[in-house]
Design a protein around this motif. Structure first.
Motif, PDB file in Angstrom:
ATOM      1  N   LEU A 120       0.798  -1.229   0.000  1.00 45.45           N
ATOM      2  CA  LEU A 120       0.000   0.000   0.000  1.00 45.45           C
ATOM      3  C   LEU A 120       0.835   1.286   0.000  1.00 45.45           C
ATOM      4  N   PRO A 121       1.941   1.386   0.787  1.00 47.53           N
ATOM      5  CA  PRO A 121       2.757   2.613   0.710  1.00 47.53           C
ATOM      6  C   PRO A 121       3.269   2.931  -0.712  1.00 47.53           C
ATOM      7  N   PRO A 122       3.727   1.929  -1.489  1.00 45.60           N
ATOM      8  CA  PRO A 122       4.148   2.266  -2.865  1.00 45.60           C
ATOM      9  C   PRO A 122       3.003   2.804  -3.720  1.00 45.60           C
ATOM     10  N   LEU A 123       1.791   2.267  -3.503  1.00 45.44           N
ATOM     11  CA  LEU A 123       0.653   2.768  -4.290  1.00 45.44           C
ATOM     12  C   LEU A 123       0.350   4.217  -3.912  1.00 45.44           C
ATOM     13  N   LEU A 124       0.486   4.544  -2.629  1.00 44.10           N
ATOM     14  CA  LEU A 124       0.241   5.914  -2.173  1.00 44.10           C
ATOM     15  C   LEU A 124       1.325   6.856  -2.685  1.00 44.10           C
ATOM     16  N   ALA A 125       2.585   6.431  -2.588  1.00 45.01           N
ATOM     17  CA  ALA A 125       3.696   7.315  -2.984  1.00 45.01           C
ATOM     18  C   ALA A 125       3.637   7.651  -4.467  1.00 45.01           C
ATOM     19  N   THR A 126       3.177   6.703  -5.278  1.00 47.22           N
ATOM     20  CA  THR A 126       3.160   6.931  -6.730  1.00 47.22           C
ATOM     21  C   THR A 126       1.875   7.598  -7.212  1.00 47.22           C
ATOM     22  N   GLY A 127       0.928   7.818  -6.306  1.00 43.15           N
ATOM     23  CA  GLY A 127      -0.339   8.455  -6.734  1.00 43.15           C
ATOM     24  C   GLY A 127      -1.158   7.526  -7.610  1.00 43.15           C
ATOM     25  N   SER A 128      -1.307   6.280  -7.167  1.00 43.39           N
ATOM     26  CA  SER A 128      -2.024   5.284  -7.967  1.00 43.39           C
ATOM     27  C   SER A 128      -3.538   5.435  -7.819  1.00 43.39           C
ATOM     28  N   THR A 129      -4.241   4.728  -8.681  1.00 38.83           N
ATOM     29  CA  THR A 129      -5.710   4.761  -8.686  1.00 38.83           C
ATOM     30  C   THR A 129      -6.228   3.322  -8.682  1.00 38.83           C
ATOM     31  N   VAL A 130      -7.265   3.077  -7.891  1.00 41.95           N
ATOM     32  CA  VAL A 130      -7.842   1.734  -7.819  1.00 41.95           C
ATOM     33  C   VAL A 130      -9.063   1.682  -8.737  1.00 41.95           C
ATOM     34  N   GLU A 131      -9.125   0.609  -9.551  1.00 47.11           N
ATOM     35  CA  GLU A 131     -10.281   0.425 -10.444  1.00 47.11           C
ATOM     36  C   GLU A 131     -11.213  -0.620  -9.834  1.00 47.11           C
ATOM     37  N   LEU A 132     -12.435  -0.196  -9.547  1.00 52.18           N
ATOM     38  CA  LEU A 132     -13.426  -1.104  -8.976  1.00 52.18           C
ATOM     39  C   LEU A 132     -14.432  -1.485 -10.057  1.00 52.18           C
ATOM     40  N   VAL A 133     -14.975  -2.687  -9.947  1.00 51.59           N
ATOM     41  CA  VAL A 133     -15.900  -3.158 -10.986  1.00 51.59           C
ATOM     42  C   VAL A 133     -17.102  -3.834 -10.343  1.00 51.59           C
ATOM     43  N   SER A 134     -18.256  -3.650 -10.997  1.00 50.69           N
ATOM     44  CA  SER A 134     -19.484  -4.338 -10.566  1.00 50.69           C
ATOM     45  C   SER A 134     -20.378  -4.441 -11.795  1.00 50.69           C
ATOM     46  N   VAL A 135     -21.539  -5.064 -11.626  1.00 46.66           N
ATOM     47  CA  VAL A 135     -22.469  -5.139 -12.769  1.00 46.66           C
ATOM     48  C   VAL A 135     -22.924  -3.744 -13.182  1.00 46.66           C
ATOM     49  N   ARG A 136     -22.744  -2.752 -12.308  1.00 49.20           N
ATOM     50  CA  ARG A 136     -23.163  -1.377 -12.616  1.00 49.20           C
ATOM     51  C   ARG A 136     -22.109  -0.626 -13.423  1.00 49.20           C
ATOM     52  N   GLY A 137     -20.936  -1.244 -13.615  1.00 54.24           N
ATOM     53  CA  GLY A 137     -19.863  -0.591 -14.376  1.00 54.24           C
ATOM     54  C   GLY A 137     -18.594  -0.480 -13.550  1.00 54.24           C
ATOM     55  N   ASN A 138     -17.638   0.324 -14.088  1.00 54.97           N
ATOM     56  CA  ASN A 138     -16.355   0.503 -13.392  1.00 54.97           C
ATOM     57  C   ASN A 138     -16.305   1.892 -12.771  1.00 54.97           C
ATOM     58  N   ARG A 139     -15.579   2.021 -11.660  1.00 54.64           N
ATOM     59  CA  ARG A 139     -15.306   3.365 -11.134  1.00 54.64           C
ATOM     60  C   ARG A 139     -13.869   3.404 -10.636  1.00 54.64           C
ATOM     61  N   LEU A 140     -13.285   4.616 -10.723  1.00 47.83           N
ATOM     62  CA  LEU A 140     -11.893   4.804 -10.315  1.00 47.83           C
ATOM     63  C   LEU A 140     -11.870   5.563  -8.993  1.00 47.83           C
ATOM     64  N   VAL A 141     -11.018   5.104  -8.074  1.00 47.90           N
ATOM     65  CA  VAL A 141     -10.897   5.749  -6.757  1.00 47.90           C
ATOM     66  C   VAL A 141      -9.421   6.043  -6.514  1.00 47.90           C
ATOM     67  N   ARG A 142      -9.110   7.294  -6.180  1.00 48.43           N
ATOM     68  CA  ARG A 142      -7.724   7.626  -5.838  1.00 48.43           C
ATOM     69  C   ARG A 142      -7.311   6.812  -4.624  1.00 48.43           C
ATOM     70  N   ILE A 143      -6.091   6.333  -4.643  1.00 52.72           N
ATOM     71  CA  ILE A 143      -5.669   5.407  -3.586  1.00 52.72           C
ATOM     72  C   ILE A 143      -5.852   6.021  -2.193  1.00 52.72           C
ATOM     73  N   GLU A 144      -5.601   7.323  -2.034  1.00 51.71           N
ATOM     74  CA  GLU A 144      -5.729   7.902  -0.686  1.00 51.71           C
ATOM     75  C   GLU A 144      -7.180   7.999  -0.224  1.00 51.71           C
ATOM     76  N   ASP A 145      -8.113   7.849  -1.189  1.00 51.51           N
ATOM     77  CA  ASP A 145      -9.534   7.856  -0.813  1.00 51.51           C
ATOM     78  C   ASP A 145     -10.081   6.444  -0.609  1.00 51.51           C
ATOM     79  N   PHE A 146      -9.260   5.440  -0.887  1.00 51.78           N
ATOM     80  CA  PHE A 146      -9.746   4.050  -0.834  1.00 51.78           C
ATOM     81  C   PHE A 146      -9.913   3.550   0.597  1.00 51.78           C
ATOM     82  N   PHE A 147      -8.964   3.923   1.472  1.00 50.48           N
ATOM     83  CA  PHE A 147      -8.982   3.411   2.848  1.00 50.48           C
ATOM     84  C   PHE A 147      -9.804   4.347   3.733  1.00 50.48           C
ATOM     85  N   THR A 148     -10.687   3.750   4.550  1.00 48.18           N
ATOM     86  CA  THR A 148     -11.524   4.600   5.405  1.00 48.18           C
ATOM     87  C   THR A 148     -11.228   4.386   6.887  1.00 48.18           C
ATOM     88  N   GLY A 149     -10.453   3.353   7.225  1.00 44.27           N
ATOM     89  CA  GLY A 149     -10.119   3.066   8.621  1.00 44.27           C
ATOM     90  C   GLY A 149      -9.331   1.780   8.676  1.00 44.27           C
TER      91      GLY A 149
END
Ligand SMILES: Cc1cc2nc3c(=O)[nH]c(=O)nc-3n(C[C@H](O)[C@H](O)[C@H](O)COP(=O)(O)OP(=O)(O)OC[C@H]3O[C@@H](n4cnc5c(N)ncnc54)[C@H](O)[C@@H]3O)c2cc1C
Length: 290
Positions: A120-149
């Motif tokens: 996780l630290p390398p993903l944060l340092a590089t400014g990565s983005t997480v791609e989520l998928v469901s039957v409703r489609g795909n959405r992109l979430v900035r890595i720093e917004d992915f973790f909530t606790g």
């Protein structure tokens, strides 16, 4: 447990998750099986993702972005992606044992969202983005917004992690981890730094130093401003020390059996100053060669 679902494609996996949101995704199983074996979890069913080929793929688009499928193992990251994702590859080398690295995946590390997850630290340092998928489609979430606790994230019950997008080829990266020994260890403190020569930015990702993996934004801003990107002169000791202090200041570590809060802060300040120096040395070398 009432169901064990084995989709053979990503669409099928999403349909299964939409139909039964209680299904627990299973990638390498190196976290899930521990929970089951110790009877800490009794899920309604498992969604085995190991037969979904789309999750095991990676590609580089326009030479700028690495799209890393959620099911690519640490062993493959080490073998195949050292050039594209150096900090993530270094972090992958420190995960568990060869057996864990053969099974464990970055998608699983994101799914667990442990504050001490090494990918996780390398993903944060590089400014990565997480791609989520469901039957409703795909959405992109900035890595720093992915973790909530601690062990919590923004994944909705019908969503899966499809991939992570990492910027590539922008500059030197480092990953450092402190633990009581060199292998098979949960981080007491972990830090990744990424220098981006194009945007002249320094990224910093931290693990095991707060309730969730975090960036050290003030330290990032300071280093990005203080480094001599044009002239390439060396880092003054005061700059490295200030950077270390700002990184330590960004942390909110806990006291636990693995280390005290004070130790964690001290350790990460040392790691940060060293990592910045190493990354900068590499940047200057590349610049003088290029
Ligand atoms: C002996 C041992 C040593 C370890 N050492 C380390 C270490 O040094 N560093 C470290 O960071 N971790 C370590 N771990 C923890 C674990 O190996 C990692 O967290 C690993 O990345 C989990 O990946 P996995 O594919 O096995 O995930 P799984 O166990 O299959 O899944 C983990 C979680 O993610 C969810 N999930 C998996 N894939 C998806 C997906 N595509 N979409 C949505 N949710 C998903 C699962 O439902 C589950 O909640 C260790 C574990 C063991 C048993």
């Amino acid at each position: 447990m009432t169901s064990f679902v084995q989709p053979v494609g990503l669409d099928e996996a999403c349909e299964a998750k939409a139909a039964e949101p209680d299904l627990v995704p299973l990638a390498g199983g190196t976290d899930v099986m521990v929970e089951l074996n110790f009877r800490r979890a009794r899920p309604h069913g498992l969604l085995d993702l190991t037969r979904v080929p789309e999750l095991r793929e990676w590609s580089v688009s326009d030479g700028c972005w690495l799209r890393l499928g959620a099911g690519v193992s640490y062993a493959r990251i080490i073998k195949e992606l050292g050039g594209h994702a150096p900090a993530l590859a270094t972090a992958s080398r420190t995960v568990g044992s060869p057996q864990i690295r053969n099974r464990g995946t970055v998608g699983g590390n994101l799914g667990t969202s442990s504050p001490a997850g090494d990918a996780l630290p390398p993903l944060l340092a590089t400014g990565s983005t997480v791609e989520l998928v469901s039957v409703r489609g795909n959405r992109l979430v900035r890595i720093e917004d992915f973790f909530t606790g601690p062990k919590e994230n923004v994944l909705l019950p019908d969503e899966l992690v499809a991939a992570v997008w990492l910027p590539v080829g922008r500059g030197p990266q480092q990953f450092s981890k402190v633990g009581p020994r060199n292998a098979m260890v949960i981080a007491v403190a972990a830090l990744a730094t990424a220098l981006d020569g194009e945007s002249r930015r320094v990224g910093v990702g931290l693990g095991a130093l707060a309730p969730r993996p975090i960036r050290a934004v003030e330290a990032e801003d300071f280093a990005s401003w203080a480094l001599d990107w044009d002239g390439g002169s060396g880092i003054h000791a005061d700059v490295a020390a200030r950077f270390g202090a700002l990184v330590a200041g960004a942390c909110a570590p806990i006291d636990d059996v693995r280390g005290s809060s004070a130790y964690r802060r001290h350790a990460v300040a040392v790691l940060a100053a060293r990592s910045l120096r190493w990354a900068w040395q590499e940047y200057r070398k590349d610049k003088s060669c290029g």
